[in-house]
Motif scaffolding. Structure first.
Motif, short mmCIF file in Angstrom:
data_model
loop_
_atom_site.label_atom_id
_atom_site.label_comp_id
_atom_site.label_asym_id
_atom_site.label_seq_id
_atom_site.Cartn_x
_atom_site.Cartn_y
_atom_site.Cartn_z
N LEU A 94 0.86 -1.20 0.00
CA LEU A 94 0.00 0.00 0.00
C LEU A 94 0.88 1.24 0.00
O LEU A 94 1.98 1.22 0.57
CB LEU A 94 -0.89 0.01 1.25
CG LEU A 94 -1.97 -1.07 1.32
CD1 LEU A 94 -2.70 -1.00 2.65
CD2 LEU A 94 -2.95 -0.95 0.17
N PHE A 106 -6.66 5.30 -6.21
CA PHE A 106 -5.46 5.67 -6.97
C PHE A 106 -5.59 5.39 -8.48
O PHE A 106 -5.40 6.27 -9.31
CB PHE A 106 -4.25 4.91 -6.39
CG PHE A 106 -2.96 5.25 -7.05
CD1 PHE A 106 -2.29 6.43 -6.74
CD2 PHE A 106 -2.39 4.43 -8.01
CE1 PHE A 106 -1.09 6.77 -7.35
CE2 PHE A 106 -1.19 4.75 -8.63
CZ PHE A 106 -0.54 5.92 -8.29
N GLN A 107 -5.93 4.14 -8.82
CA GLN A 107 -6.00 3.78 -10.25
C GLN A 107 -7.13 4.51 -10.96
O GLN A 107 -7.00 4.87 -12.12
CB GLN A 107 -6.24 2.27 -10.38
CG GLN A 107 -4.99 1.47 -10.24
CD GLN A 107 -5.18 0.12 -10.88
OE1 GLN A 107 -5.03 -0.03 -12.08
NE2 GLN A 107 -5.53 -0.87 -10.06
N ARG A 155 -7.89 -2.44 -3.73
CA ARG A 155 -7.19 -1.56 -4.68
C ARG A 155 -6.94 -2.29 -6.00
O ARG A 155 -7.07 -1.69 -7.07
CB ARG A 155 -5.85 -1.11 -4.06
CG ARG A 155 -5.09 -0.13 -4.91
CD ARG A 155 -3.80 0.29 -4.27
NE ARG A 155 -2.83 -0.81 -4.22
CZ ARG A 155 -1.59 -0.68 -3.78
NH1 ARG A 155 -1.17 0.48 -3.33
NH2 ARG A 155 -0.77 -1.71 -3.76
N THR B 143 9.52 -1.74 -0.19
CA THR B 143 8.21 -2.28 0.18
C THR B 143 7.33 -2.53 -1.05
O THR B 143 6.11 -2.65 -0.93
CB THR B 143 7.48 -1.33 1.16
OG1 THR B 143 7.48 -0.02 0.59
CG2 THR B 143 8.16 -1.27 2.50
N GLN B 145 6.26 -0.72 -3.36
CA GLN B 145 5.26 0.27 -3.78
C GLN B 145 5.50 0.72 -5.22
O GLN B 145 4.55 0.97 -5.96
CB GLN B 145 5.28 1.48 -2.84
CG GLN B 145 4.81 1.15 -1.44
CD GLN B 145 4.87 2.35 -0.52
OE1 GLN B 145 4.43 3.43 -0.86
NE2 GLN B 145 5.40 2.16 0.67
N ALA B 148 4.29 -2.05 -7.40
CA ALA B 148 2.82 -2.04 -7.43
C ALA B 148 2.33 -0.97 -8.39
O ALA B 148 1.39 -1.18 -9.16
CB ALA B 148 2.28 -1.79 -6.03
N MET B 152 0.16 -1.27 -11.84
CA MET B 152 -1.12 -0.57 -12.04
C MET B 152 -1.04 0.33 -13.27
O MET B 152 -1.86 1.25 -13.43
CB MET B 152 -1.43 0.28 -10.81
CG MET B 152 -1.88 -0.53 -9.63
SD MET B 152 -2.40 0.61 -8.36
CE MET B 152 -1.37 0.09 -7.05
N VAL B 154 1.05 2.64 -13.96
CA VAL B 154 1.41 4.03 -13.67
C VAL B 154 2.94 4.08 -13.61
O VAL B 154 3.56 3.30 -12.88
CB VAL B 154 0.82 4.48 -12.31
CG1 VAL B 154 1.29 5.88 -11.96
CG2 VAL B 154 -0.70 4.42 -12.36
N ARG B 159 5.21 9.60 -11.82
CA ARG B 159 4.31 9.86 -10.68
C ARG B 159 5.07 10.15 -9.38
O ARG B 159 4.63 10.95 -8.57
CB ARG B 159 3.40 8.64 -10.51
CG ARG B 159 2.35 8.73 -9.43
CD ARG B 159 1.37 9.85 -9.74
NE ARG B 159 0.25 9.88 -8.82
CZ ARG B 159 0.33 10.22 -7.54
NH1 ARG B 159 1.50 10.55 -7.03
NH2 ARG B 159 -0.75 10.25 -6.78
#
Lengths: 269, 278
Positions: A94, A106-107, A155, B143, B145, B148, B152, B154, B159
């Protein structure tokens, strides 16, 4: 409905530098099914997921997702594929600087032009699906391990993906959270009409919810079958793994070139 | 006798091997550093290519300006004040020997605007904000992120990295300006209020001598370049670090060391180019 399997992996090999991780892996994920990839730690399960998601490129062979060869996609094509894919990371991953609400939104904010009011409703709906609607204001640091995993699940289904990938979704959970996450994986897969790949070494929980299982050992598929077939399997590796036996074909020692005695003699010399 | 010969031969082989090993290690060090420099340059280019998001969605960059710039204000203002006060004391001590204590304003202002403002503010910025940026991005990597985010669809460079980079680049000249302003005020406090240098001379000589184009603009250019250096090093070290506790701590240290050295080296080059015979 398209009958072609959603994910097809053919003769897939992958090496980190000179260390072979996967060699000649073949597997198929049919549409609408939940498939588990099992094996002991370090056998190449997570690498397989990363190859499917296009985060790594295969040394040889190919991964097809929805008919497209993943490693041949350009970055735009890859991102288009990923927008239709959800992934749950081992510890949730997260975004720690965002609240639960913002993590789930977020997405939607990144990829759609939906008005904030609609995003609000969708986020609460996703959180409701994982039983955490009341936790939308919390920060990730305020969540337990099981709750964080469920928020991450909400998510990852934010854009209703066609393919869900779970990397060790049961690791480090208490029995109740473990059971909740297991049931959610199955229910969400059926409700979304998606296909799911679970990479895990939690045999008992997985056997309850999956349709098909592949066993990976030393970078190869060594066994496969339905939950019932796996439970009754006489294959020594599968038997040792399913019943958690200390003795069996899986070695306790990490492989070494020298015998222990030789190493001691070398030191003495 | 034969045993002794064998023994010598073996020793020779070992030393040969050690020499070869040393050469291999040295070669590896050189090539890996060159490779890393190349990667850092490509990374710099990638930041520019993916900077659209930082300007289209300004709130992302404003957030970073707040965390890097606004949160560094206290250390910058207090340091600026003390540096100015020290300049006032030291400057007065030297100038009054030659009967030019009235020129204290010029000394304080020129030292701060041309050199100390951009350089000291950048060094403080590197240790306060640069290290925080590296640690944050490094921990996001450790971690998963960043992974992830990639999954996604992105781009983490667009970002996460680019807004932090531009946040740092925009903050740095503003912080350096505030540092210099506080320093001048510190010099005034010590020189005029405490020691008793004439207030009119202090300000008028400063106003007459400090040139906007030559001194102030060059100082701003310097702090802008330092902002690029610190932000680039900080985001690169965070993005490239080993995703472990040791990796993040090593990257944070490298950010402070590398950017401090780069600031001082760049300052020499810029000073040589800007203030030749002026």
């Amino acid at each position: 409905m398209n009958q072609e399997p959603l994910v097809q992996i053919r003769d897939l090999s992958f090496s980190y530098d000179n260390r072979k991780i996967l060699s000649g892996v073949n597997l198929t994920i049919p549409r609408g099914k939940v498939v588990a990839i099992m094996g002991s730690s370090g056998c190449g399960k997570t690498t397989t997921l990363r190859l499917i998601g296009g985060q790594l490129k295969p040394t040889s062979g190919e991964v097809r997702v929805n008919g497209q060869v993943v490693h041949e996609l350009d970055s735009e094509g890859l991102y288009a594929m990923r927008r239709r894919t959800g992934m749950l990371f081992q510890f949730g991953a997260l975004f720690t600087d965002m609240s639960v609400y913002d993590n789930v939104a977020f997405q939607m904010r990144e990829h759609t032009d939906l008005p904030e009011a609609l995003i609000h409703d969708l986020v609460l709906m996703k959180l409701h699906a994982v039983g955490l609607r009341g936790a939308h204001k919390l920060m990730p640091s305020e969540l337990s391990g099981g709750m964080a995993r469920r928020v991450a699940l909400a998510r990852s289904i934010a854009l209703d993906p066609m393919l869900m990938m779970y990397d060790e979704p049961f690791a480090g959970l208490d029995p109740i959270s473990l059971s909740i996450v297991g049931v959610l994986i199955r229910k969400l897969n059926d409700a979304l009409g998606a296909s799911s790949i679970i990479v895990t070494h939690d045999v008992q929980e997985s056997l309850k919810i999956v349709d098909y299982i592949y066993f990976v050992s030393e970078g190869r598929i060594v066994a496969e079958g339905t939950a019932e077939e796996i439970r009754n399997s006489k294959t020594p590796y599968v038997h040792q793994f399913v019943w958690g036996e200390a003795d069996g074909p899986v070695p306790f020692q990490y492989p070494t070139h020298n015998a222990y005695g030789d190493e001691l003699l070398q030191k003495a010399a | 006798m034969r045993m002794a010969t064998n023994c010598c031969r073996r020793r020779l082989e070992v030393s040969d091997n050690r020499a070869v090993q040393l050469l291999i290690k040295l070669g590896h060090q050189v090539t890996s550093r060159l490779w890393r420099l190349g990667f850092a340059s490509r990374f710099f280019l990638a930041i520019f290519l993916h900077s659209g998001t930082s300007f289209r969605r300004m709130h992302l960059t404003f957030r970073e300006i707040y965390f890097t710039g606004v949160m560094s204000l206290i250390i910058i203002l207090v340091s600026g004040l003390f540096v100015g006060m020290v300049l006032g004391l030291q400057g007065y001590d030297t100038l009054q020997r030659y009967g030019s204590a009235e020129a204290l304003g010029i000394l304080v202002a020129l030292s701060l605007v041309r050199e100390l403002g951009p350089v000291v503010a950048a060094l403080l910025f590197a240790s306060r904000a640069g290290s925080a940026i590296t640690a944050e991005i490094g921990l996001m990597k450790a971690t998963e992120q960043l992974s992830a985010m990639e999954m996604m669809a992105v781009n983490p460079i667009a970002r996460v990295v680019a807004p932090r980079f531009w946040g740092g680049v925009i903050s740095m000249p503003l912080l350096a300006a505030l540092f210099s302003a506080m320093g001048v005020f510190g010099g005034y406090l010590v020189g005029v209020v405490l020691i008793g240098v004439d207030s009119g001379s202090f300000w008028s000589q400063m106003q007459a001598t400090v040139d906007f184009r030559e001194d102030v603009v060059n100082g701003i250019i310097k702090s802008f370049v330092f902002g690029v250096i610190v932000s680039w090093v900080a985001v690169f070290e965070g993005y490239d670090c080993e995703p472990t506790a040791e990796g993040v701590s090593g990257a944070t240290t490298r950010t402070v060391v590398t950017s401090s050295l780069a600031i001082l080296a760049a300052d020499f080059v810029l000073t040589a180019l800007m203030f030749r015979g002026v």
